[in-house]
Each structure stands twice: as C-alpha cells, then as structure tokens.
Design an enzyme around this catalytic site. Structure first.
Site, short mmCIF file in Angstrom:
data_model
loop_
_atom_site.label_atom_id
_atom_site.label_comp_id
_atom_site.label_asym_id
_atom_site.label_seq_id
_atom_site.Cartn_x
_atom_site.Cartn_y
_atom_site.Cartn_z
N ALA A 72 77.22 20.88 40.47
CA ALA A 72 77.87 19.53 40.30
C ALA A 72 77.07 18.59 41.15
O ALA A 72 76.25 18.65 41.93
CB ALA A 72 79.20 19.51 41.02
N GLY A 117 78.11 24.65 40.36
CA GLY A 117 79.01 24.60 39.01
C GLY A 117 78.26 24.88 38.07
O GLY A 117 78.86 25.19 36.91
N GLU A 120 78.92 28.47 37.62
CA GLU A 120 80.50 28.73 37.39
C GLU A 120 80.42 28.14 35.88
O GLU A 120 81.17 29.01 35.10
CB GLU A 120 81.37 27.49 38.13
CG GLU A 120 81.13 27.86 39.62
CD GLU A 120 81.68 27.19 40.44
OE1 GLU A 120 81.56 25.96 40.41
OE2 GLU A 120 82.85 27.49 41.00
N GLU A 140 77.27 26.36 47.65
CA GLU A 140 78.05 25.38 48.17
C GLU A 140 78.35 25.53 49.57
O GLU A 140 78.38 24.35 50.15
CB GLU A 140 79.55 25.37 47.33
CG GLU A 140 79.66 25.10 46.08
CD GLU A 140 79.11 26.16 45.01
OE1 GLU A 140 78.75 27.38 45.48
OE2 GLU A 140 79.45 26.08 43.65
N1 CO8 Z 1 73.34 16.89 42.39
C1 CO8 Z 1 72.61 15.83 42.28
N2 CO8 Z 1 71.27 15.98 41.94
C2 CO8 Z 1 70.51 16.93 42.09
C3 CO8 Z 1 71.34 18.13 42.04
C4 CO8 Z 1 72.54 18.32 42.01
N3 CO8 Z 1 73.46 19.37 42.13
N4 CO8 Z 1 70.28 19.34 41.84
C5 CO8 Z 1 69.13 18.70 41.63
N5 CO8 Z 1 69.35 17.26 42.01
C6 CO8 Z 1 68.19 16.31 41.81
C7 CO8 Z 1 67.47 16.21 43.01
O1 CO8 Z 1 68.19 15.24 43.92
C8 CO8 Z 1 66.22 15.25 42.60
O2 CO8 Z 1 66.49 14.02 42.52
P1 CO8 Z 1 65.31 12.85 42.79
O3 CO8 Z 1 63.99 13.44 41.77
O4 CO8 Z 1 65.75 11.77 42.48
O5 CO8 Z 1 64.94 13.16 44.09
C9 CO8 Z 1 66.01 16.17 40.87
O6 CO8 Z 1 67.19 16.58 40.87
C10 CO8 Z 1 65.04 17.28 41.37
O7 CO8 Z 1 65.67 18.12 42.20
P2 CO8 Z 1 64.49 18.76 43.45
O8 CO8 Z 1 63.45 17.87 43.67
O9 CO8 Z 1 65.60 19.23 44.62
O10 CO8 Z 1 63.77 19.99 42.57
P3 CO8 Z 1 63.35 21.26 43.34
O11 CO8 Z 1 62.30 22.16 42.50
O12 CO8 Z 1 62.72 21.10 44.69
O13 CO8 Z 1 64.64 22.19 43.83
C11 CO8 Z 1 67.04 22.93 43.16
C12 CO8 Z 1 65.48 22.58 42.61
C13 CO8 Z 1 66.61 24.32 44.14
C14 CO8 Z 1 67.76 23.60 42.21
C15 CO8 Z 1 67.22 22.00 44.42
O14 CO8 Z 1 67.42 20.62 43.41
C16 CO8 Z 1 68.95 22.18 44.59
O15 CO8 Z 1 68.98 22.92 45.59
N6 CO8 Z 1 69.86 21.42 44.11
C17 CO8 Z 1 71.23 21.41 44.60
C18 CO8 Z 1 71.77 22.71 44.27
C19 CO8 Z 1 73.41 22.78 44.63
O16 CO8 Z 1 73.49 22.68 46.01
N7 CO8 Z 1 74.31 22.90 43.89
C20 CO8 Z 1 75.71 22.94 44.13
C21 CO8 Z 1 76.30 22.09 44.10
S1 CO8 Z 1 77.94 21.95 44.67
C22 CO8 Z 1 78.84 22.45 43.38
O17 CO8 Z 1 78.36 22.73 42.29
C23 CO8 Z 1 80.24 22.59 43.43
C24 CO8 Z 1 81.11 22.77 42.08
C25 CO8 Z 1 82.37 22.07 42.22
C26 CO8 Z 1 83.33 21.91 41.18
C27 CO8 Z 1 82.71 21.48 39.99
C28 CO8 Z 1 83.81 21.03 38.90
C29 CO8 Z 1 83.11 20.41 37.66
#
Ligand code: CO8
Length: 266
Positions: A72, A117, A120, A140
């Site tokens: 998400a 998500g 999921e 999460e």
């Molecule tokens: N949300 C928003 N932006 C994101 C997300 C995210 N989940 N994941 C990545 N991005 C963005 C980064 O902020 C970054 O943006 P910018 O270039 O502007 O800085 C861009 O994508 C590229 O990401 P990274 O620079 O971090 O890329 P890396 O290769 O270093 O890392 C990862 C890749 C490992 C995937 C890393 O981006 C990461 O850990 N992302 C977050 C993963 C996460 O925590 N996901 C869970 C979120 S909580 C959730 O999903 C709850 C669901 C609840 C219900 C949903 C109902 C529909």
C-alpha cells in the site's frame, strides 16, 4: 478502456491483462488504484454476466521490471486515522471478493516485489505465477501495523499458520524459489517467460467448458471455507447442475465422436 490513470488494460487472445502502473512508487496501491481495480473487475464481471465469454482469464501484473506492487502507498497512509484506514482496508477486501467471484481464473503474474498489500493482492488472485526475480513479504510490522488486506488470513490458508506467523512477525522477504517451496507461488519462471506462461495458462483454460471452469472455481473457493461434508455436497450439486447444460452434452459427445468440442457457455 483509456479512462484508467493507474492501470493499463490489454486484451491478448482470451486474456485480459491488467497492469498496475505507478512505476515511480513501485506500483504501490493508493485509494485510486483500488477504486480503478474495482471498476475494471466490475466491468469484466458484467461483460461475462451479459454472456460475452471472449475473456477466459485475468492476468494481474505490475508495470516495469522491478515491482509487482511494493505494498500500500505509505505516503497515502501516513496521516490516515482509524476510519480512513478501515475504509481503505475494506475497499481492498472488496477487490479481493471481486477477484474470487469472477467466473474466470485470476492469475497474479508477480514480476518483482510483492510486499504488504502487493503480496495480499497476489494472494487475492486464484494463484500466483512468479518471475525468478520476484520477492514476497508482509513487512507491515516494520511500519508498526499489520497486513490489512487479507495477508494474515490468505497467507495462512496458503502456507500454514507457522510459516505465516514467521513472515508476518519478522517482516522478512522471501525469494521466488522459497515462495514456490512453501506453496505461495504455483510456478516460478524466467522473467522473460512470465507473461507468456500466464497467457499459455489462459489459452489452456479457454479450451475448457466455460461454465465448468466457473463452477470449479466457485466450488473450490466456497468449499475451502466449509466442513468437508457440506463442501462435498456443494460439489455434488454443482457437478449435477452442469448436466443441465448444452456444453456437458457437447463435451462428452465430442469426446466419444473423437472431435474437438465447440462450447457455447450454455
Ligand atoms: N509506498 C509508497 N512509496 C513507495 C513504496 C510504498 N509501499 N514502496 C516504494 N516506494 C517508493 C519509494 O519511496 C521510492 O520513491 P522515491 O524514488 O520518490 O524516493 C521509490 O518507490 C523506489 O523505492 P526505493 O528507492 O525504496 O527502492 P529500493 O530498490 O531501494 O527498495 C523496496 C525497494 C524494498 C521495495 C522498498 O521500496 C520498500 O521497502 N518499500 C516499502 C515496502 C513496504 O513496506 N510495503 C508495505 C506497505 S504497508 C501495506 O502494504 C499495508 C496494506 C494495508 C491494506 C491495503 C488495502 C488496499
């Protein structure tokens, strides 16, 4: 189908491919993506209900070569209160129900990160075909929340309680081969073969009796939530119900006549 901002829709043969397309945010799910997914699934369900069976399988994937869906959208969630979080999670669950209720298989073609998500959403599809580059996880807890779109429940049903707890409390990512080993992914293929593999699966399904495929999916989903006796009864009713269809007569007659069946979804 140009009126989607976060999705790309493409029909190829009997497959409808839906690509989540927010590559700058690694295809993260925000309320708009969820709303557009609802619309696209509703339209497909209505098309089939109206008798148009030209689409026999849905393939859900992510744009670009890095992510399926990295979760998400954290920037959309950071300031949410309880009520907003509840309606976001509920909208996600509604998409999950729509995927389960589609009378055709929904395949997640997981091309990269499927986190939170994203994992999921992949599990809300009927099964997962993963690229060898895919990574799965429920991270999460790192954000001090838990999965909100079926992760705690569908993951357990796929891989068992103990593995599910380990993934949900450590937030650790697993690779595609591990996802295959524990039964989260059905198949792992080379990245360049991912889409063709899924298209091939849809092509296979497209040769089968459409109503039988729909009933198989329905009975499998509904039966999985029932005690065995009730689930078996559901199967008996669906099995016998199909004997009232023209396709059953055609399918069996064609076998006996040693010719290809021509199904009409009737
Ligand atoms: N949300 C928003 N932006 C994101 C997300 C995210 N989940 N994941 C990545 N991005 C963005 C980064 O902020 C970054 O943006 P910018 O270039 O502007 O800085 C861009 O994508 C590229 O990401 P990274 O620079 O971090 O890329 P890396 O290769 O270093 O890392 C990862 C890749 C490992 C995937 C890393 O981006 C990461 O850990 N992302 C977050 C993963 C996460 O925590 N996901 C869970 C979120 S909580 C959730 O999903 C709850 C669901 C609840 C219900 C949903 C109902 C529909």
């Amino acid at each position: 189908m140009a009126d989607y901002e976060t999705l790309e829709i493409e029909d190829r043969g009997a497959a409808r491919i839906v690509r989540i397309n927010r590559p700058k945010a690694l295809n993260a799910l925000n309320p708009q993506v969820i709303a557009e997914l609802s619309r696209v699934l509703e339209a497909l369900g209505q098309q089939i209900e109206a008798g148009d069976w030209s689409i026999r399988g849905l393939i859900l994937t992510g744009a670009g070569d890095k992510a399926f869906v990295a979760g998400a959208d954290i920037s959309a969630m950071v300031d949410m209160g309880r009520d907003e979080a509840m309606s976001f999670a509920s909208a996600g669950h509604a998409v999950g129900e729509m995927l389960a209720n589609l009378p055709i298989p929904a395949i997640a073609a997981v091309n990269g990160f499927a986190l939170g998500g994203g994992c999921e959403l992949a599990m809300a599809c009927d099964f997962i075909v993963a690229s060898a580059k895919a990574k799965f996880g429920q991270p999460e807890v790192k954000l001090a929340v838990i999965p909100g779109f079926g992760g705690t429940q569908r993951l357990t049903r796929r891989v068992g309680l103990a593995r599910s707890i380990e993934l949900c409390v450590t937030g650790e990512m697993i690779r595609a081969d591990e996802a295959l080993r524990i039964g989260l992914a059905n198949r792992v293929v080379a990245p360049e073969e991912l889409l063709d593999t899924c298209l091939g699966i849809v092509e296979t399904v497209a040769k089968m009796g459409p109503l039988a495929v729909a009933e198989a999916k329905r009975v499998l989903h509904q039966g999985a939530e029932l005690p065995l006796e009730a689930a078996n009864q559901l199967e008996v009713e669906a099995f016998s119900g199909l004997f009232e269809t023209a396709d059953q007569a055609e399918g069996m007659r064609a076998f006996l006549d040693k010719r290809a069946a021509q199904f009409s979804a009737k």
